[in-house]
Design a protein around this motif. Structure first.
Motif, mmCIF file in Angstrom:
data_model
loop_
_atom_site.group_PDB
_atom_site.id
_atom_site.type_symbol
_atom_site.label_atom_id
_atom_site.label_comp_id
_atom_site.label_asym_id
_atom_site.label_seq_id
_atom_site.Cartn_x
_atom_site.Cartn_y
_atom_site.Cartn_z
ATOM 1 N N ARG A 1 0.833 -1.221 0.000
ATOM 2 C CA ARG A 1 0.000 0.000 0.000
ATOM 3 C C ARG A 1 0.859 1.259 0.000
ATOM 4 N N LYS A 2 2.003 1.195 0.666
ATOM 5 C CA LYS A 2 2.872 2.373 0.769
ATOM 6 C C LYS A 2 3.902 2.444 -0.353
ATOM 7 N N GLY A 3 3.865 1.457 -1.275
ATOM 8 C CA GLY A 3 4.807 1.473 -2.392
ATOM 9 C C GLY A 3 6.235 1.174 -1.989
ATOM 10 N N LYS A 4 6.426 0.427 -0.881
ATOM 11 C CA LYS A 4 7.775 0.084 -0.434
ATOM 12 C C LYS A 4 8.264 -1.236 -1.020
ATOM 13 N N ALA A 5 7.347 -2.060 -1.498
ATOM 14 C CA ALA A 5 7.688 -3.336 -2.135
ATOM 15 C C ALA A 5 6.492 -3.784 -2.942
ATOM 16 N N GLU A 6 6.748 -4.643 -3.915
ATOM 17 C CA GLU A 6 5.644 -5.237 -4.666
ATOM 18 C C GLU A 6 5.461 -6.677 -4.194
ATOM 19 N N ILE A 7 4.253 -6.975 -3.777
ATOM 20 C CA ILE A 7 3.940 -8.290 -3.213
ATOM 21 C C ILE A 7 3.120 -9.069 -4.233
ATOM 22 N N THR A 8 3.546 -10.284 -4.537
ATOM 23 C CA THR A 8 2.835 -11.142 -5.491
ATOM 24 C C THR A 8 2.569 -12.498 -4.856
ATOM 25 N N LEU A 9 1.325 -12.941 -4.927
ATOM 26 C CA LEU A 9 0.938 -14.258 -4.425
ATOM 27 C C LEU A 9 0.596 -15.148 -5.612
ATOM 28 N N ILE A 10 1.145 -16.369 -5.623
ATOM 29 C CA ILE A 10 0.874 -17.336 -6.685
ATOM 30 C C ILE A 10 0.151 -18.531 -6.073
ATOM 31 N N ASP A 11 -0.941 -18.940 -6.698
ATOM 32 C CA ASP A 11 -1.632 -20.157 -6.263
ATOM 33 C C ASP A 11 -2.297 -20.806 -7.468
ATOM 34 N N ARG A 12 -2.440 -22.138 -7.398
ATOM 35 C CA ARG A 12 -2.985 -22.881 -8.528
ATOM 36 C C ARG A 12 -4.500 -22.834 -8.589
ATOM 37 N N THR A 13 -5.161 -22.359 -7.520
ATOM 38 C CA THR A 13 -6.620 -22.250 -7.517
ATOM 39 C C THR A 13 -7.035 -20.790 -7.437
ATOM 40 N N ARG A 14 -8.297 -20.553 -7.711
ATOM 41 C CA ARG A 14 -8.804 -19.184 -7.702
ATOM 42 C C ARG A 14 -9.330 -18.740 -6.344
ATOM 43 N N THR A 15 -9.615 -19.699 -5.471
ATOM 44 C CA THR A 15 -10.215 -19.368 -4.187
ATOM 45 C C THR A 15 -9.492 -20.062 -3.040
ATOM 46 N N HIS A 16 -9.636 -19.487 -1.873
ATOM 47 C CA HIS A 16 -9.008 -20.005 -0.656
ATOM 48 C C HIS A 16 -10.072 -20.505 0.313
ATOM 49 N N VAL A 17 -9.837 -21.683 0.873
ATOM 50 C CA VAL A 17 -10.637 -22.208 1.981
ATOM 51 C C VAL A 17 -9.666 -22.689 3.046
ATOM 52 N N TRP A 18 -9.932 -22.352 4.280
ATOM 53 C CA TRP A 18 -9.063 -22.770 5.386
ATOM 54 C C TRP A 18 -9.030 -24.292 5.457
ATOM 55 N N LYS A 19 -7.838 -24.870 5.332
ATOM 56 C CA LYS A 19 -7.706 -26.316 5.180
ATOM 57 C C LYS A 19 -8.333 -27.129 6.319
ATOM 58 N N PRO A 20 -8.263 -26.686 7.582
ATOM 59 C CA PRO A 20 -8.921 -27.466 8.640
ATOM 60 C C PRO A 20 -10.434 -27.599 8.490
ATOM 61 N N MET B 1 -20.747 -28.226 6.018
ATOM 62 C CA MET B 1 -20.389 -26.855 5.692
ATOM 63 C C MET B 1 -20.507 -26.638 4.191
ATOM 64 N N ASN B 2 -21.144 -25.536 3.815
ATOM 65 C CA ASN B 2 -21.271 -25.169 2.407
ATOM 66 C C ASN B 2 -20.055 -24.341 2.012
ATOM 67 N N PRO B 3 -19.187 -24.850 1.137
ATOM 68 C CA PRO B 3 -17.944 -24.127 0.816
ATOM 69 C C PRO B 3 -18.186 -22.777 0.165
ATOM 70 N N ASP B 4 -19.314 -22.608 -0.510
ATOM 71 C CA ASP B 4 -19.586 -21.344 -1.185
ATOM 72 C C ASP B 4 -19.601 -20.162 -0.214
ATOM 73 N N LYS B 5 -19.915 -20.428 1.041
ATOM 74 C CA LYS B 5 -20.027 -19.352 2.015
ATOM 75 C C LYS B 5 -18.741 -19.129 2.799
ATOM 76 N N HIS B 6 -17.725 -19.955 2.536
ATOM 77 C CA HIS B 6 -16.488 -19.831 3.294
ATOM 78 C C HIS B 6 -15.255 -19.694 2.402
ATOM 79 N N GLU B 7 -15.428 -19.711 1.093
ATOM 80 C CA GLU B 7 -14.262 -19.548 0.228
ATOM 81 C C GLU B 7 -14.028 -18.077 -0.077
#
Length: 444
Positions: free
Chosen positions: A36-55, A65-71
């Motif tokens: 946000r402050k322009g001090k570094a460029e941060i890039t995240l790489i992942d093979r999927t489009r969405t994140h769900v907490w693995k536990p 649990m309906n994954p649509d509401k937690h991804e």
């Protein structure tokens, strides 16, 4: 509408590979503080489009649990928190050029969406987690389902639901093994899944599947090579969980080593055969195979990158690894830091300070693992655990409502790290309201 170009090659390039709990928390907090402050460029790489907490995957698999509401959409999180998201799977590395190789991405019909490409880095942080280790057991890969990803969890739930519907509509009675689920591995995932399945299969049967008698027709078996469930956790916790599982009529087979998995069931070293419609493999972990010796980096027999206490890889100070894919020495012990969510969370918090120290030319901190205890959630039936270290001044066994609240707070802490307290409070309130108007189990 015009958008500001986010890429700036002159900035220090921090590339994080893996959007699991640790990787996404790290990208979010670095984006908020440095991006946000322009001090570094941060890039995240992942093979999927969405994140769900693995536990949560065992709850998705069971249907509670309906994954649509937690991804969480990575692109949205990147937009809100000042980092870049790149869809793809890392499959190579060139340390001399400081480049990560990302494989091509294809749609469900095999058409290429994104070509193979490279991404430059100044600081590379690998956090790709682990996959299930089938130890080369005959038939395990072909005839069992792991719970490493949301797709696998949803696939298991579909097969479970189809098995119940098939049993309901067939002409003859339910035969032996037709509605049997075998879970190989009585670690936290296997134990929690077995209890969750006991509840959700009965919930599913109550929604019009009147031909199925849950107590007679549906069986859940838990197979563990060690002499007790939860072998990595304290004995008193293991005994408490074992007692609860047996109350739920989960068949616990401790000291049984699986030798073969077929489409009809599993065989163990003692000659036992357990017929099964579905087999879940939850025994053992390993880091992804491509990490094994990648571009000369040191790795161990389960493909984990060997790191120092700074979390830097032993042969390259510009590459860090943490979480399940890293073998990190545990201070004061001959063992490594255990592959647990609390360790990844602690390491992500330290790496925020580490990246800032690198940018300012300061010494890097060392990671010291703090064990705050263990919690095992048995669904609506019970939650048990132990609090350790600085939380209790020793070891304290807990169970019941207090343990359940502690377990739920772990997920809330993860969400707060991603969204902030106020947003999580509103989301929790909304879910409490809408839950009253929804079925308690996923019906498709």
């Amino acid at each position: 509408m015009r958008f500001k170009k986010r890429s700036n090659a002159d900035l220090h390039q921090v590339v994080i590979v893996g959007g699991g709990a640790g990787g996404l928390e790290l990208a979010t907090r670095l984006g908020d503080s440095l991006g946000r402050k322009g001090k570094a460029e941060i890039t995240l790489i992942d093979r999927t489009r969405t994140h769900v907490w693995k536990p949560l995957l065992h709850e998705i698999a069971a249907g509670s649990m309906n994954p649509d509401k937690h991804e969480l959409e990575y692109l949205a999180q990147a937009h809100w928190h000042h980092f870049n998201f790149r869809l793809g799977e890392m499959d190579g590395l060139d340390r001399s050029k400081k480049e990560v190789y990302i494989s091509a991405n294809y749609d469900e019909n095999g058409a290429e969406i994104i070509p193979r490409r490279t991404i430059k880095y100044d600081t590379l942080i690998i956090a790709i987690g682990s996959t299930t280790n089938d130890f080369g057991i005959k038939g395990a890969r072909e005839n069992s389902i792991a719970l490493d990803t949301m797709d696998q969890a949803e696939r298991f739930h579909r097969r479970l639901h189809n098995a119940l519907v098939r049993a309901q509509t067939q002409a003859g009675p339910v035969h032996a093994g037709q509605l049997e689920v075998v879970i190989v591995g009585a670690g936290a995932t296997g134990v929690e899944l077995s209890a969750e399945l006991h509840n959700t299969t009965r919930e599913l049967a109550a929604y019009g599947l009147d031909k199925i008698d849950p107590d007679k027709d549906i069986n859940i078996s838990l197979i563990e090579a060690s002499d007790r469930v939860l072998p990595a956790l304290p004995v008193n916790l293991s005994k408490a969980v074992d007692l609860e599982l047996r109350k739920l009529r989960v068949r616990v087979y401790a000291g049984e080593r699986v030798t073969e998995v077929t489409d009809k069931g599993i065989y163990t070293h003692s000659g036992r055969f357990i017929p099964s419609e579905l087999v879940v493999w939850a025994a053992g972990i390993k880091a992804p195979d491509f990490l094994n010796g990648i571009d000369g980096l040191e790795s161990n027999r389960i493909n984990q990158l060997i790191v120092k206490q700074t979390l830097q890889t032993t042969l390259d100070e510009n590459i860090f690894a943490f979480g399940d894919c890293a073998a990190c020495p545990r201070a004061g012990s001959i063992d490594n830091v255990p592959p647990r969510a609390q360790a990844a969370h602690q390491q992500a918090s330290m790496l925020i300070k580490t990246v800032k120290a690198r940018l300012n030319g300061k010494a890097l901190p060392n990671y010291v693992y703090r064990d705050y205890g263990s919690l095992v959630n048995l669904g609506s039936y019970s939650t048990v655990g132990s609090l350790m270290g600085s939380v209790s001044g020793g070891t304290m066994f807990i169970e019941g409502m207090f343990a359940r609240l502690m377990y739920q707070s772990l997920y809330k802490m993860h969400l707060i790290a991603l969204h902030g307290f106020f947003t999580v409070f509103l989301q929790t309130l909304a879910r409490m309201i809408t839950r009253r108007t929804e079925p308690q189990v996923k019906l498709h």
